[in-house]
Scaffold this active site. Sequence first.
Site, PDB file in Angstrom:
ATOM      1  N   HIS A  13      11.852  33.917   4.544  1.00 54.58           N
ATOM      2  CA  HIS A  13      10.598  34.224   3.810  1.00 54.58           C
ATOM      3  C   HIS A  13      10.891  34.233   2.308  1.00 54.58           C
ATOM      4  CE1 HIS A  13       6.679  36.745   3.547  1.00 54.58           C
ATOM      5  NE2 HIS A  13       7.031  36.442   2.310  1.00 54.58           N
ATOM      6  N   HIS A  15       9.379  33.069  -1.800  1.00 51.51           N
ATOM      7  CA  HIS A  15       8.361  32.549  -2.728  1.00 51.51           C
ATOM      8  C   HIS A  15       9.117  31.839  -3.847  1.00 51.51           C
ATOM      9  CE1 HIS A  15       5.080  34.978  -0.982  1.00 51.51           C
ATOM     10  NE2 HIS A  15       6.061  35.827  -0.720  1.00 51.51           N
ATOM     11  N   LYS A  99       0.844  30.235   7.641  1.00 54.00           N
ATOM     12  CA  LYS A  99       0.861  31.622   7.154  1.00 54.00           C
ATOM     13  C   LYS A  99      -0.550  32.204   7.137  1.00 54.00           C
ATOM     14  CE  LYS A  99       2.501  35.334   5.259  1.00 54.00           C
ATOM     15  NZ  LYS A  99       3.477  35.666   4.242  1.00 54.00           N
ATOM     16  N   HIS A 136       1.087  38.090   7.305  1.00 50.71           N
ATOM     17  CA  HIS A 136       1.134  39.233   6.383  1.00 50.71           C
ATOM     18  C   HIS A 136       0.299  40.320   7.051  1.00 50.71           C
ATOM     19  CE1 HIS A 136       1.493  41.141   2.315  1.00 50.71           C
ATOM     20  NE2 HIS A 136       0.597  41.896   2.908  1.00 50.71           N
ATOM     21  N   HIS A 174       7.885  40.845   6.814  1.00 47.52           N
ATOM     22  CA  HIS A 174       8.254  42.001   5.983  1.00 47.52           C
ATOM     23  C   HIS A 174       7.714  43.338   6.523  1.00 47.52           C
ATOM     24  CE1 HIS A 174       4.371  40.879   4.405  1.00 47.52           C
ATOM     25  NE2 HIS A 174       4.827  39.975   3.585  1.00 47.52           N
ATOM     26  N   ASP A 248      11.587  37.958   1.279  1.00 48.42           N
ATOM     27  CA  ASP A 248      10.346  38.077   0.502  1.00 48.42           C
ATOM     28  C   ASP A 248      10.656  38.105  -0.998  1.00 48.42           C
ATOM     29  OD1 ASP A 248       7.649  38.163   0.014  1.00 48.42           O
ATOM     30  OD2 ASP A 248       7.444  40.313   0.373  1.00 48.42           O
TER      31      ASP A 248
HETATM   32  C1  NCD Z   1       4.265  38.366  -2.669  1.00 46.95           C
HETATM   33  C2  NCD Z   1       4.052  37.460  -3.873  1.00 46.95           C
HETATM   34  O1  NCD Z   1       4.279  37.914  -4.998  1.00 46.95           O
HETATM   35  O2  NCD Z   1       3.705  36.291  -3.681  1.00 46.95           O
HETATM   36  N1  NCD Z   1       4.233  39.739  -3.115  1.00 46.95           N
HETATM   37  C3  NCD Z   1       4.768  40.816  -2.490  1.00 46.95           C
HETATM   38  O3  NCD Z   1       4.586  41.930  -2.984  1.00 46.95           O
HETATM   39  N2  NCD Z   1       5.490  40.709  -1.411  1.00 46.95           N
HETATM   40  C4  NCD Z   1       3.252  38.093  -1.617  1.00 46.95           C
HETATM   41  C5  NCD Z   1       3.580  38.722  -0.280  1.00 46.95           C
HETATM   42  O4  NCD Z   1       4.498  38.292   0.427  1.00 46.95           O
HETATM   43  O5  NCD Z   1       2.916  39.693   0.072  1.00 46.95           O
HETATM   44 ZN    ZN Z   2       5.999  37.238   0.716  1.00 45.90          ZN
END
Ligand code: NCD
Ligand code: ZN
Length: 347
Positions: A13, A15, A99, A136, A174, A248
Site C-alpha cells: 500500500h 502513495h 480501491k 479504506h 491499514h 500507507d
Molecule cells: C492517504 C493520502 O494522503 O493519500 N492519507 C492517509 O492519511 N493515510 C490516503 C489514505 O490512505 O487514507
Molecule cells: Zn493510503
Amino acid sequence: MEQINIIKPDDWHVHFRDGEILKAVVPKTTRHFARSIVMPNLIPPILNGRDALKYKKRIENAIPKDEKFKPFMTIYLTENTDKKELKESYKNGSVFAVKLYPAGATTNSDSGVKDLRKVMPVLETMEETGIPLLIHGEATDTEIDIFDREKVFIDKSLDYICRNFPELKITLEHITTEEAAKYVLAGNENLAATVTPHHLALNRNSIFLGGIRPHHFCLPILKREKHRKALLEVVTSKNNKKFFLGTDTAPHLSTDKESSCGCAGIFNAPYCLPIITQIFDNANALSSLESFVSLNGANHYKINYNKSKITLRKNSMQLSFKKSLKLKNAEIIIFQPGFPIYWNVIN
Ligand code: NCD
Ligand code: ZN
C-alpha cells in the site's frame, strides 16, 4: 552483531503521487521493496486501465536504473466504474486491484463511493474474475466519532460486502483497531488486512504530545494503546497468515501538513523496514518478521515470493534519521517513531 536474512519485502500500500514528488519518493520505496500496490487517489483519480498504464510508465521512469521493482496498479472505484473495461484491464495486466474509498473518507476521496448498492454489480464481476478489492474501511458520516469510524464501517459496510461476496478477495487496508483485527481473523480465507508501521509504533497520544503534531496525523487516525497492542499481537503471532505490511506511505509537503487544515498522511518509506524490524525485535518476534513483510501478502494475492533476499543488521549505535526529504522549493517530513532504532538494511 545480530543479523537476519529474509526474502525481499513487498509494500502492499503506497502513495507515490505524481510529478516532482513522485520522482523524489519512488526511490525511497524501491530501495527496500521488490513490489508495491500503488494507490489511485491522484487528482484527478486513476479511473481505468488506460490511466493506470500511463501512471505506471511515469513510476517506472522514476525507478533507479540499478533496481528491479514492480509497481502493481489500481483503479479508483466509483459509482460509474465500467465492469467490462475493468475486466479487460485486469486480464491484460494493466490493473491489479480496485480501491474502494467511501466518498470523503480521506485525502482525495471525493469521487469515492456514496452508496454501496450502486457498486454491487462491479463487485460481482470482480468476484467472478478474481480481481482483489482493497478497502479504506471508515464510515464517513461526520456525526460518527472519528475514533469509531473503522468499527462502524466494519459493522455496516464490510460485513455486508463479505456476506454478499464470499469469494471476493478483500484487503481491509491499514487497520487500526482490535475490532478490525478480530473481524479479519474470523473471516474466511479471502479476507486479509494490511498494517502500517505507524499504527504499530504509536497510539493516539502521539498526535497531541505537548501540542498538536501534524506529522502524526493520518487516516484512519491513530487509536488507543489497547488497539496498538492488539495489532502488534496479530502481526507478530506465529500463525499470522492474514496480516501483512502495507506502509500507507503518504507524502505531503510540510506546508500542507503544518496548516490550519493540515492533510492526513504520514511519509514513512525511508526507514519503515528498520522501524518494523525494531518493533518485531522489541516484541521478541523476529522469527515472524518475514511472514509479515515478505510472504503473507504474496500468498493472499496468489503470486510468487520474491527471489532475492535482503539482510538486516542490528548495530550498537542508533540509526540516525534524516528529518526530511528535500524537493526543489519544499520538503516532506519523514516519519520518526520516537524510540531508538538499531536495525538497518545492509544490502
Ligand atoms: C492517504 C493520502 O494522503 O493519500 N492519507 C492517509 O492519511 N493515510 C490516503 C489514505 O490512505 O487514507
Ligand atoms: Zn493510503
